[in-house]
Design a protein around this motif. Structure first.
Motif, PDB file in Angstrom:
ATOM      1  N   ASN A  58      -2.868  -4.486 -10.941  1.00  4.88           N
ATOM      2  CA  ASN A  58      -1.845  -4.842  -9.968  1.00  4.88           C
ATOM      3  C   ASN A  58      -1.414  -3.591  -9.215  1.00  4.88           C
ATOM      4  O   ASN A  58      -0.564  -2.835  -9.675  1.00  4.88           O
ATOM      5  CB  ASN A  58      -0.649  -5.486 -10.674  1.00  4.88           C
ATOM      6  CG  ASN A  58       0.395  -5.959  -9.691  1.00  4.88           C
ATOM      7  OD1 ASN A  58       0.304  -5.716  -8.491  1.00  4.88           O
ATOM      8  ND2 ASN A  58       1.410  -6.635 -10.197  1.00  4.88           N
ATOM      9  N   LYS A  59      -1.985  -3.376  -8.046  1.00  6.83           N
ATOM     10  CA  LYS A  59      -1.646  -2.195  -7.255  1.00  6.83           C
ATOM     11  C   LYS A  59      -0.288  -2.340  -6.567  1.00  6.83           C
ATOM     12  O   LYS A  59       0.249  -1.356  -6.079  1.00  6.83           O
ATOM     13  CB  LYS A  59      -2.741  -1.910  -6.229  1.00  6.83           C
ATOM     14  CG  LYS A  59      -4.065  -1.527  -6.862  1.00  6.83           C
ATOM     15  CD  LYS A  59      -5.084  -1.223  -5.784  1.00  6.83           C
ATOM     16  CE  LYS A  59      -6.482  -1.327  -6.303  1.00  6.83           C
ATOM     17  NZ  LYS A  59      -7.471  -1.283  -5.224  1.00  6.83           N
ATOM     18  N   PHE A  60       0.263  -3.547  -6.544  1.00  8.39           N
ATOM     19  CA  PHE A  60       1.617  -3.726  -6.019  1.00  8.39           C
ATOM     20  C   PHE A  60       2.634  -3.074  -6.946  1.00  8.39           C
ATOM     21  O   PHE A  60       3.685  -2.618  -6.509  1.00  8.39           O
ATOM     22  CB  PHE A  60       1.964  -5.220  -5.875  1.00  8.39           C
ATOM     23  CG  PHE A  60       1.213  -5.920  -4.790  1.00  8.39           C
ATOM     24  CD1 PHE A  60       1.505  -5.701  -3.451  1.00  8.39           C
ATOM     25  CD2 PHE A  60       0.207  -6.811  -5.100  1.00  8.39           C
ATOM     26  CE1 PHE A  60       0.805  -6.345  -2.447  1.00  8.39           C
ATOM     27  CE2 PHE A  60      -0.493  -7.469  -4.107  1.00  8.39           C
ATOM     28  CZ  PHE A  60      -0.200  -7.236  -2.779  1.00  8.39           C
ATOM     29  N   ALA A  65       0.771   4.927  -4.788  1.00 10.79           N
ATOM     30  CA  ALA A  65      -0.435   4.249  -4.290  1.00 10.79           C
ATOM     31  C   ALA A  65      -1.361   5.205  -3.551  1.00 10.79           C
ATOM     32  O   ALA A  65      -2.322   4.766  -2.934  1.00 10.79           O
ATOM     33  CB  ALA A  65      -0.043   3.092  -3.379  1.00 10.79           C
ATOM     34  N   ARG A  72      -2.358  -1.897  -1.212  1.00 10.93           N
ATOM     35  CA  ARG A  72      -1.875  -2.666  -2.359  1.00 10.93           C
ATOM     36  C   ARG A  72      -2.571  -4.017  -2.408  1.00 10.93           C
ATOM     37  O   ARG A  72      -2.731  -4.683  -1.393  1.00 10.93           O
ATOM     38  CB  ARG A  72      -0.361  -2.909  -2.257  1.00 10.93           C
ATOM     39  CG  ARG A  72       0.496  -1.687  -2.053  1.00 10.93           C
ATOM     40  CD  ARG A  72       0.599  -0.877  -3.306  1.00 10.93           C
ATOM     41  NE  ARG A  72       1.450   0.286  -3.098  1.00 10.93           N
ATOM     42  CZ  ARG A  72       2.329   0.721  -3.953  1.00 10.93           C
ATOM     43  NH1 ARG A  72       2.500   0.115  -5.099  1.00 10.93           N
ATOM     44  NH2 ARG A  72       3.043   1.783  -3.698  1.00 10.93           N
ATOM     45  N   ASP A  73      -3.004  -4.405  -3.598  1.00  8.84           N
ATOM     46  CA  ASP A  73      -3.542  -5.740  -3.844  1.00  8.84           C
ATOM     47  C   ASP A  73      -3.494  -6.000  -5.341  1.00  8.84           C
ATOM     48  O   ASP A  73      -2.993  -5.172  -6.101  1.00  8.84           O
ATOM     49  CB  ASP A  73      -4.961  -5.913  -3.286  1.00  8.84           C
ATOM     50  CG  ASP A  73      -5.976  -4.957  -3.878  1.00  8.84           C
ATOM     51  OD1 ASP A  73      -5.637  -4.207  -4.812  1.00  8.84           O
ATOM     52  OD2 ASP A  73      -7.124  -4.955  -3.418  1.00  8.84           O
TER      53      ASP A  73
END
Length: 121
Positions: A58-60, A65, A72-73
Motif C-alpha cells: 500500500n503505497k498510499f 514516497a 501512490r497506488d
C-alpha cells in the motif's frame, strides 16, 4: 527495454519476477479502491471464494514516497491454482484515476530514469 541491473537480483533473473500476470483497476477515489480491494480479500464477498492474497503493498500508507517518485497506488499479489494444481501469481494494481492519468503522462520520464543507457530508450 533493458533496465539497469539490481544488485540484489539472483540468477536466473526470471526467478525475480513477481508478477508475470498483471492487471490494473482504475478507481474513482479512495472509497472505490477500498471496495475493489475488499472484493478480492473478503471471503464472504461477491467474489465467493477469492484468490489467496500473498502480498500487499500500500503505497498510499507510506510516509516517504520518494522511493516511488511520489507515485501512490495499492498492489496485491494473488495466487491462482489451476485444475491440475499448477499455481501462478498475478498482480492486481489499484490506481486512483487522477494519479493514473498523471502516471501515463509521466511514463516517458520513468523510462529514461530506469534505462541503463540512452541507446535503449
Amino acid at each position: 527495454i533493458e533496465y539497469a541491473q539490481r544488485p540484489d537480483c539472483v540468477r536466473p533473473f526470471a526467478a525475480n519476477i513477481l508478477d508475470p500476470v498483471r492487471t490494473t483497476l482504475v478507481c474513482d477515489g479512495p472509497r472505490s479502491i477500498l471496495n475493489a480491494v475488499q472484493w478480492f480479500t473478503n471471503p464472504s464477498g461477491p467474489a465467493g471464494a477469492p484468490l489467496p492474497v500473498v502480498r500487499m503493498k500500500n503505497k498510499f500508507a507510506m510516509e516517504d514516497a520518494s522511493e516511488f517518485d511520489g507515485y501512490r497506488d495499492l498492489l496485491i499479489c494473488v495466487v491462482h491454482t489451476g485444475k491440475r494444481g499448477l499455481r501462478i501469481i498475478g498482480e492486481v494494481q489499484f490506481h486512483d484515476r487522477q494519479l493514473h492519468d498523471l502516471k501515463r503522462k509521466m511514463h516517458k520520464l520513468y523510462k529514461v530514469k530506469r534505462a541503463e543507457r540512452m541507446s535503449v530508450i
